[in-house]
Write a protein that holds these residues in place. Structure first.
Motif, PDB file in Angstrom:
ATOM      1  N   ASP A   1       0.852  -1.281   0.091  1.00  0.00           N
ATOM      2  CA  ASP A   1       0.010   0.069  -0.101  1.00  0.00           C
ATOM      3  C   ASP A   1       0.940   1.276   0.074  1.00  0.00           C
ATOM      4  OD1 ASP A   1      -2.099  -1.556  -0.008  1.00  0.00           O
ATOM      5  OD2 ASP A   1      -2.750  -1.124   1.939  1.00  0.00           O
ATOM      6  N   ILE A   2       1.919   1.388   0.769  1.00  0.00           N
ATOM      7  CA  ILE A   2       2.710   2.507   1.066  1.00  0.00           C
ATOM      8  C   ILE A   2       3.492   2.524  -0.473  1.00  0.00           C
ATOM      9  CG2 ILE A   2       4.754   3.335   1.922  1.00  0.00           C
ATOM     10  CD1 ILE A   2       3.748   2.104   4.618  1.00  0.00           C
ATOM     11  N   ARG A   3       3.961   1.588  -1.061  1.00  0.00           N
ATOM     12  CA  ARG A   3       4.615   1.890  -2.223  1.00  0.00           C
ATOM     13  C   ARG A   3       3.687   2.422  -3.192  1.00  0.00           C
ATOM     14  NH1 ARG A   3       7.691  -2.970  -4.822  1.00  0.00           N
ATOM     15  NH2 ARG A   3       7.676  -1.698  -6.415  1.00  0.00           N
ATOM     16  N   LYS A   4       2.616   1.725  -3.249  1.00  0.00           N
ATOM     17  CA  LYS A   4       1.463   2.246  -4.288  1.00  0.00           C
ATOM     18  C   LYS A   4       1.157   3.666  -4.187  1.00  0.00           C
ATOM     19  CE  LYS A   4      -2.774   1.656  -4.173  1.00  0.00           C
ATOM     20  NZ  LYS A   4      -4.020   0.761  -3.553  1.00  0.00           N
ATOM     21  N   LEU A   5       0.826   4.038  -2.771  1.00  0.00           N
ATOM     22  CA  LEU A   5       0.741   5.553  -2.433  1.00  0.00           C
ATOM     23  C   LEU A   5       1.914   6.359  -3.062  1.00  0.00           C
ATOM     24  CD1 LEU A   5      -1.280   5.335   0.706  1.00  0.00           C
ATOM     25  CD2 LEU A   5      -2.174   6.308  -1.509  1.00  0.00           C
ATOM     26  N   LEU A   6       3.112   5.864  -2.686  1.00  0.00           N
ATOM     27  CA  LEU A   6       4.277   6.604  -3.041  1.00  0.00           C
ATOM     28  C   LEU A   6       4.302   7.224  -4.421  1.00  0.00           C
ATOM     29  CD1 LEU A   6       7.087   5.440  -0.551  1.00  0.00           C
ATOM     30  CD2 LEU A   6       6.070   7.773  -0.553  1.00  0.00           C
ATOM     31  N   SER A   7       4.008   6.150  -5.255  1.00  0.00           N
ATOM     32  CA  SER A   7       4.161   6.381  -6.645  1.00  0.00           C
ATOM     33  C   SER A   7       3.082   7.088  -7.322  1.00  0.00           C
ATOM     34  CB  SER A   7       4.262   5.084  -7.257  1.00  0.00           C
ATOM     35  OG  SER A   7       3.274   4.310  -7.379  1.00  0.00           O
TER      36      SER A   7
ATOM     37  N   ASP B   1       0.329  10.306  -7.887  1.00  0.00           N
ATOM     38  CA  ASP B   1       0.652  11.838  -7.838  1.00  0.00           C
ATOM     39  C   ASP B   1      -0.417  12.330  -6.897  1.00  0.00           C
ATOM     40  OD1 ASP B   1       2.105  12.067 -10.027  1.00  0.00           O
ATOM     41  OD2 ASP B   1       0.692  12.365 -11.633  1.00  0.00           O
ATOM     42  N   VAL B   2       0.004  13.466  -6.517  1.00  0.00           N
ATOM     43  CA  VAL B   2      -0.804  14.370  -5.269  1.00  0.00           C
ATOM     44  C   VAL B   2      -2.064  14.952  -5.879  1.00  0.00           C
ATOM     45  CG1 VAL B   2      -0.597  15.836  -3.377  1.00  0.00           C
ATOM     46  CG2 VAL B   2       1.240  14.368  -3.770  1.00  0.00           C
ATOM     47  N   VAL B   3      -3.228  14.713  -5.407  1.00  0.00           N
ATOM     48  CA  VAL B   3      -4.358  15.638  -5.542  1.00  0.00           C
ATOM     49  C   VAL B   3      -4.446  16.663  -4.234  1.00  0.00           C
ATOM     50  CG1 VAL B   3      -6.588  15.746  -6.202  1.00  0.00           C
ATOM     51  CG2 VAL B   3      -5.191  13.856  -7.083  1.00  0.00           C
TER      52      VAL B   3
ATOM     53  N   TYR C   1      -6.096  13.950   2.224  1.00  0.00           N
ATOM     54  CA  TYR C   1      -4.458  13.586   1.888  1.00  0.00           C
ATOM     55  C   TYR C   1      -4.543  12.401   0.795  1.00  0.00           C
ATOM     56  CZ  TYR C   1      -2.116  16.387   5.131  1.00  0.00           C
ATOM     57  OH  TYR C   1      -1.475  17.302   5.917  1.00  0.00           O
ATOM     58  N   SER C   2      -3.566  12.683  -0.179  1.00  0.00           N
ATOM     59  CA  SER C   2      -3.388  11.551  -1.094  1.00  0.00           C
ATOM     60  C   SER C   2      -1.990  11.418  -1.647  1.00  0.00           C
ATOM     61  CB  SER C   2      -4.213  12.024  -2.546  1.00  0.00           C
ATOM     62  OG  SER C   2      -3.656  13.362  -2.891  1.00  0.00           O
ATOM     63  N   GLY C   3      -1.631  10.462  -2.506  1.00  0.00           N
ATOM     64  CA  GLY C   3      -0.360  10.108  -2.884  1.00  0.00           C
ATOM     65  C   GLY C   3       0.650  10.226  -1.878  1.00  0.00           C
ATOM     66  N   ARG C   4       1.886  10.736  -2.082  1.00  0.00           N
ATOM     67  CA  ARG C   4       2.848  10.447  -1.209  1.00  0.00           C
ATOM     68  C   ARG C   4       2.652  11.077   0.281  1.00  0.00           C
ATOM     69  NH1 ARG C   4       5.314  14.036  -5.124  1.00  0.00           N
ATOM     70  NH2 ARG C   4       4.864  16.171  -4.401  1.00  0.00           N
ATOM     71  N   HIS C   5       1.783  12.116   0.148  1.00  0.00           N
ATOM     72  CA  HIS C   5       1.417  12.884   1.581  1.00  0.00           C
ATOM     73  C   HIS C   5       0.719  11.706   2.362  1.00  0.00           C
ATOM     74  CE1 HIS C   5       1.290  16.901  -0.292  1.00  0.00           C
ATOM     75  NE2 HIS C   5       2.722  16.462  -0.043  1.00  0.00           N
ATOM     76  N   LEU C   6      -0.174  11.165   1.566  1.00  0.00           N
ATOM     77  CA  LEU C   6      -1.025  10.071   2.511  1.00  0.00           C
ATOM     78  C   LEU C   6      -0.140   8.853   2.794  1.00  0.00           C
ATOM     79  CD1 LEU C   6      -3.647   9.116   3.670  1.00  0.00           C
ATOM     80  CD2 LEU C   6      -4.228   8.086   1.484  1.00  0.00           C
ATOM     81  N   ALA C   7       0.744   8.694   1.859  1.00  0.00           N
ATOM     82  CA  ALA C   7       1.877   7.415   2.241  1.00  0.00           C
ATOM     83  C   ALA C   7       2.519   7.803   3.465  1.00  0.00           C
ATOM     84  CB  ALA C   7       2.820   7.203   1.015  1.00  0.00           C
TER      85      ALA C   7
ATOM     86  N   ARG D   1      -1.752  18.253  -8.394  1.00  0.00           N
ATOM     87  CA  ARG D   1      -3.123  18.548  -9.145  1.00  0.00           C
ATOM     88  C   ARG D   1      -3.744  19.275  -8.088  1.00  0.00           C
ATOM     89  NH1 ARG D   1      -7.520  15.912 -11.117  1.00  0.00           N
ATOM     90  NH2 ARG D   1      -6.563  13.966 -10.282  1.00  0.00           N
ATOM     91  N   ARG D   2      -4.477  20.567  -8.303  1.00  0.00           N
ATOM     92  CA  ARG D   2      -5.169  20.980  -7.358  1.00  0.00           C
ATOM     93  C   ARG D   2      -6.679  20.828  -7.777  1.00  0.00           C
ATOM     94  NH1 ARG D   2      -3.657  24.146  -2.769  1.00  0.00           N
ATOM     95  NH2 ARG D   2      -1.488  24.502  -3.189  1.00  0.00           N
ATOM     96  N   ALA D   3      -7.779  20.359  -6.881  1.00  0.00           N
ATOM     97  CA  ALA D   3      -8.782  19.900  -7.226  1.00  0.00           C
ATOM     98  C   ALA D   3      -9.759  20.441  -5.934  1.00  0.00           C
ATOM     99  CB  ALA D   3      -8.991  18.217  -7.278  1.00  0.00           C
TER     100      ALA D   3
END
Lengths: 314, 680, 221
Positions: free
Chosen positions: A48-54, A56-58, A218-224, B569-571
């Motif tokens: 999970d962490i690997r997937k989140l790290l790769s 993009d951040v929204v 949070y999403s992407g690397r932040h969430l990771a 990306r800003r959303a």
């Protein structure tokens, strides 16, 4: 053969970074087994962490720098805490950085910024999570301090290495003060790491969540980073309990045999601790938020009784 | 004239005096007056701070008899290590605030003349400096009154608002009740020093030499503690503080909360440790209990507030409580002859006084900047300011972190030292104290955790999210002098937090003089990076390593995660898929503190009212709701209201004497003369 | 087993007895309180046996056995039957403000420590430090009787008080003479039967075991 303490420190931080997700996976496995479900792989949290790290951040439109800075800070603070708590050895160069009280304050920084991040985006959930998190933290704090007090009476120290050293000699678990402090510590750790009777780590149901509500956006690397730090926090609290109350097997000097044996003991103790955690989590239902007052109140009571029984009985 | 702390101080006072005298002449040129006036106070305060620093670092005591005052009652001045320390506290913050004021007071231009603000501001600083310098009861009370009177006029500065007049009046009453108690306390000590016939006992030197009988000593202590507590806003004598501090101009609130309260702490330390010297343990317990009460109740009030400056004012009550906790512990340890522990606790308290001056000054300046930019004090109408006030928000955040006692900033160091002092209480050989004092540590932990909640609220509601109230156009970042003043305060918060071993070493002469023990040797015995108050096996804390460690991990993580160009990306907000999210759905100040209000509500008179409109409608389909919340102070009903009612009753009774007929008044005079002739 | 270790285990048991006393104070469910009471009896009986071993006074083994049968088996069973027979429908009992009660409890512990300090100075027994716990258990039992409204829980509070007294006797003087203890045990057993009979009467008169109903016995004025 002696090993340089700096090397041990490095090894320990590496252990923390990789063992924490595995421990989280193990807890999930045991939980699934106990509830008659098919368990995901032990390595699922790592994946999970690997997937989140790769990914993009929204980012929410109105998120400020606090929202983006928080994951890094939370991660940094948790890793530093991992360098201070004796996991496999008591002889750590970073151990003098903070005693238990300062360690609690280090976790408080992470909480402070997580709560701010929850309020940053201006949703109702974020604010709710922050408000509840700070409320629970302020109730947990006096109990935590009392527990520290009770333990430090026996070891005459609040420095973690020193506490571990003292407890690892003698039948200290028969001391009432430590037994009470352990009880109190378990309750506090459940509250601090957001486990079942206080918060539900698995849910995304709005009305019951506390920690999840703050990090919802949070999403992407932040969430990771946030998830990883959360797993490390659980791991560190369990290790803190193990080191402070059942330290047998931990390396107390720098020789190689001790350092190599310590992880074996640790794995065994962690395995048992996870079973205990799962038993608590499946045996109890999540509480209403205002019942948490009584839950942490009893933690405070146990810790106080621990302190009193040190003076009365020892 | 040779160059010494004394001469630097004289220069500082002459500058302030010059400003007070010349300000009225610059009345016509307000803009110039602000620039010159606050520059002068800045220089004067910096000089005072420097003199204090030098005195403490040099470890020398200066004494001086001034040819001023009444005949046969000259003023005595004394500059010792304790006074030097408080000169630094006052001078340093006054320096920052004066620079800030150059920009802040400009906001009043065109609204009202600021001459009185400049004059009383200078008098206020001079009064505070004189309080810590005076070495006799007479000068002490004179400067105490200068301080009280000038702040009264400063609180009254925006006098068209009724709440300002009410607050100023309440402040004046409590300040004078306190002053009377202090006067009586000095009266007891002076009277016992030389007998009640002469006046020679009014110097502190004479009082120091006297060993008071225990009953009289207790009376003097209780009176002094009451008087100084009234000034410091110790619960239950705090009612004036959250009224007066918020309504004063923010630069004045910064000084009032940051340093004026500290003069009361100075008074307690001076009277107890220096003048009286030896005391039984229950004095310390009394101070400890009131400290704990103030710490917990004060911060609970702070959490409940909706007004940003009121929140800050209540948190001052809490911090005064923490300082008193340390002083109380120091007194207990000292009465049991545990000198090193007393030194630790005392230094923890004084360190906290310095820290609180810095971060509370910073926070009030930040609140002033918010008001300057938005003309709004009520947090329910604020929000999202982090986008418009980048400087102010960062500086205010530093203040919030410091006051929530989070490492590596300064609030944590002094609170950590206080906890260490608590953890050493098992060395007392009185069983009952051993058992009770740890419970105090738990209360302190509760209050510091609640402080974090209060300041997450203060920062989160004010600066984060979206604007809650009506949007009143564009908000601009504040001007440079204000930013500079706040930045310097913020930097000192960080420095005091990261380099505690140097601060402890510098403060050590105070501990040596007042408790007879030093801790600097053991505190930095492990190197300058590690603070080890007793021994390094006992407890240690390294702010530099913690700071650097967090920084390194954060930077490394950041760099590692940014090797690959990942687009951000800003959303729009996700919010669990909720679509029609509006600004009104955010958590408000009142809703943030709801859980704590329910848990600790029994301590307050909480009045909640939900009204729905239109009234006849089925409750499931209202058109609008109004929610009203009032959190009142129970102490007001218990303590103040009876006193107020009693004084009104007395004045009504006295009023009956006023018949308005001349003959009746003549009878009064006649009866008075006869009574006097009979008895005198 | 050395005396030192025995004393340590005894301290731990004392701590558990204190813990059960607090737990009974906080517990809302009647049956759970009953179980806690049984646990307290168990700890007490083990502690008595250990004191008997340390003091080498064998009559304490008999007391221990007596405690085991009476307080862990017989009395809980009787009360259990009572609860079932009387069809106490409301399993959950309203308790006045638990945190406040707990704080009062802590204050009582500190107070009893303060009270027993002079005895601790004089005594030379290894078990002397548990005296404060014993006194605190008595006071907590009384506190439980004050804060509860239901007759059954009040009885449990009373029995917990007796546990405390018994514990005080063993820890302060290595137990009372066997005759006295047998008498006390008999008393308690009889008391339990009498309580049972009273409960039936109260229940048939008021149709409830809530002692607040007794206020109705007062003459109206």
């Amino acid at each position: 053969m002696k090993i340089h303490p700096f090397l041990i420190e490095m090894v320990q931080i590496a252990v923390l970074l990789f063992a924490a997700p595995l421990f989280a996976g193990w807890v999930k496995m045991v939980k699934c087994w106990s509830q008659g479900r098919t368990a995901p792989s032990l390595f699922q949290p790592v994946r999970d962490i690997r997937k989140l790290l790769s990914k993009d951040v929204v980012l929410a439109e109105n998120a400020s720098w606090i929202f983006r800075f928080t994951p890094y800070l939370v991660f940094g603070v948790t890793v530093l805490a991992g360098g201070i708590i004796p996991i496999i050895s008591t002889d750590l160069p970073l151990a003098a950085t903070a005693d238990v009280i300062a360690l609690v304050a280090l976790f408080a920084i992470a909480r402070f910024f997580t709560a701010l991040a929850g309020m940053d985006i201006g949703t109702a959930f974020g604010g709710m999570g922050s408000s509840r998190e700070m409320t629970i933290a302020s109730l947990a704090e006096p109990a935590m301090l009392m527990a520290i007090f009770a333990v430090s009476l026996a070891s005459k120290s609040t420095s973690l290495s020193q506490m571990v050293l003292v407890v690892s000699q003698g039948y200290s678990i028969l001391q009432p003060s430590l037994a009470f402090a352990l009880l109190a510590f378990i309750l506090i750790a459940l509250a601090e790491t957001g486990r079942v009777p206080v918060d539900n780590p698995a849910t995304h149901l709005e009305l019951t969540m506390i920690h999840e509500a703050m990090v919802l956006e949070y999403s992407g690397r932040h969430l990771a980073l946030i998830e990883w730090a959360k797993m490390m926090k659980l791991f560190l609290f369990v290790v803190l309990g193990i080191s402070a109350f059942f330290p047998w097997g931990i390396a107390v000097n720098d020789d190689l045999a001790g350092i190599l044996a310590a992880p074996a003991y640790l794995v065994m103790k962690l395995g048992l601790a996870a079973v205990g955690l799962v038993l608590i989590e499946t045996g109890l239902a999540k509480m209403r938020i205002f019942r948490v007052t009584e839950f942490l109140g009893s933690a405070f009571l146990f810790a106080t009784l621990g302190m009193l029984s040190f003076f009365i009985l020892e | 004239m040779n160059f010494s702390p004394g001469s630097i101080l004289s220069a500082s006072f002459l500058l302030l005096l010059f400003l007070v005298l010349s300000a009225p002449f610059l009345r016509a040129k307000q803009r110039l007056l602000i620039a010159i006036g606050f520059s002068i106070t800045a220089v004067a305060s910096l000089l005072a701070a420097f003199a204090g620093f030098w005195t403490l670092a040099g470890g020398v005591t200066y004494q001086l008899v001034l040819p001023l005052g009444l005949p046969d009652l000259p003023f005595h001045i004394r500059l010792d290590s304790l006074a030097g320390f408080f000169l630094v506290v006052i001078g340093l913050l006054a320096f920052f605030v004066s620079i800030y004021s150059i920009g802040y007071v400009k906001g009043f231009l065109g609204q009202r003349p600021v001459t009185s603000l400049v004059v009383f501001y200078a008098l206020f600083i001079a009064g505070m400096l004189l309080v810590v310098l005076s070495d006799d009861a007479f000068l002490f009370l004179v400067s105490w009154e200068i301080m009280a009177a000038s702040t009264y006029f400063l609180v009254l500065f925006e006098d068209e608002r009724p709440e300002n007049r009410r607050a100023a009046f309440l402040y004046l009453v409590v300040a004078h009740v306190g002053a009377i108690a202090i006067l009586l306390s000095f009266g007891i000590m002076a009277g016992l020093a030389t007998g009640f016939s002469g006046f020679e006992g009014y110097t502190f030197d004479a009082m120091r030499k006297t060993v008071l009988p225990s009953g009289w000593a207790a009376a003097a202590f209780l009176l002094a503690f009451f008087g100084f507590s009234a000034k410091a806003g110790v619960i239950p004598l705090h009612a004036w503080l959250p009224e007066a501090h918020p309504v004063a101009p923010s630069n004045v609130s910064a000084l009032m909360s940051g340093v004026m309260l500290k003069t009361a702490i100075y008074g307690i330390v001076r009277v107890v440790f220096d003048i009286i010297g030896s005391f039984p343990w229950w004095w310390g317990s009394l101070v400890l209990v009131f400290g704990l009460l103030s710490a917990v109740i004060g911060i609970l009030f702070a959490v409940m507030q909706q007004d940003l400056k009121k929140l800050l004012a209540y948190s001052s009550v809490k911090n005064i409580g923490i300082i008193l906790i340390s002083i109380g512990l120091a007194m207990i340890f000292s009465s049991y002859q545990l000198k090193p522990l007393a030194a630790l606790a005392l230094l923890a308290g004084l360190y906290h006084a310095l820290n609180h001056a810095m971060y509370k000054g910073l926070l009030f300046m930040g609140a002033g900047a918010v008001i300057h930019a938005t003309h709004e004090r009520n947090m329910e109408n604020l929000g999202g300011l982090i986008r418009f006030l980048p400087w102010t928000s960062v500086l205010f955040l530093i203040g919030c972190i410091s006051i929530s006692s989070l490492p590596p900033f300064n609030g944590f160091v002094s609170e950590w030292l206080t906890f260490q002092a608590f953890l050493l209480s098992p060395s007392l050989n009185t069983p009952i104290l051993k058992l009770l004092i740890p419970l105090g540590a738990a209360l302190l932990a509760l209050s510091s955790a609640l402080a974090a909640a209060a300041f997450v609220k203060a920062f989160g509601i004010t600066f984060l999210g979206h604007r809650r109230g009506p949007d009143q156009g564009r908000v601009h970042e504040v001007n440079w002098p204000m930013r500079i003043g706040m930045t310097m305060a913020a930097i000192s918060c960080l420095m005091l937090g990261v380099l505690p071993t140097y601060v402890i070493k510098w403060m050590d002469p105070i501990a040596e003089k007042l408790t007879g023990a030093t801790i600097a040797h053991s505190a930095s015995g492990f190197g300058w990076m590690w603070l080890t108050p007793i021994a390094h096996e006992r407890a240690s804390y390294s702010a530099p390593v913690a700071f650097a460690g967090i920084l390194v991990v954060v930077i490394v993580t950041y760099v590692l995660l940014h090797t690959r160009p990942g687009a951000i990306r800003r959303a729009p907000l996700w919010d669990c898929g909720f679509e029609k999210i509006t600004d009104r759905m955010q958590y408000t100040a009142a809703s943030f503190s709801m859980p704590l209000r329910r848990i600790f509500g029994f301590l307050f008179a909480v009045h909640e009212e939900v009204k729905q409109a239109p009234p006849g409608r089925h409750p499931a389909f209202p058109e609008s709701f109004t929610y009203q919340l009032r959190v009142r102070d129970r102490f007001w009903g218990w303590l103040y209201k009876p006193v107020i009612d009693a004084s009104f009753w007395v004045s009504r009774m006295v009023g009956r004497l006023q018949q308005g007929r001349i003959q009746v008044y003549l009878i009064y005079s006649f009866v008075t003369i006869i009574v006097l002739l009979l008895f005198v | 087993m050395s005396t030192q270790l025995a004393a340590q285990i005894n301290s731990l048991l004392a701590a558990f007895i204190l813990l059960t006393a607090f737990a009974m104070l906080a517990q809302r469910k009647k049956l759970a309180i009953l179980h806690l009471f049984a646990w307290q009896g168990l700890f007490l009986s083990v502690s008595t046996a250990i004191v008997g071993f340390v003091a080498k006074s064998h009559h304490l083994y008999i007391s221990s056995l007596l405690t085991l049968t009476l307080k862990v088996v017989v009395l809980p069973y009787i009360l259990h039957v009572l609860i079932r027979k009387l069809k106490i429908r409301k399993e959950i009992e309203a308790v006045v403000n638990v945190p406040t009660t707990m704080l009062i409890g802590i204050a009582l512990v500190i107070f009893s420590y303060h009270l027993t300090a002079p005895i601790r100075e004089l005594s030379t027994l290894v078990t002397r430090s548990t005296l404060a716990v014993a006194l605190a258990t008595v006071m907590l039992g009384l506190l439980m009787m004050i804060t509860r409204r239901h007759a059954v829980t009040q009885i449990i509070g009373f029995l917990a008080m007796e546990n405390g007294l018994f514990f005080a006797a063993t820890s302060a003087t290595y137990g009372m003479p066997l005759v006295v203890e047998l008498g006390v045990a008999l008393d308690i057993l009889i008391a339990a039967f009498i309580f049972g009979i009273f409960f039936f009467h109260i229940n048939t008169t008021f149709d409830s075991l809530d002692v607040d109903q007794m206020a109705r016995l007062k003459e109206e004025d």
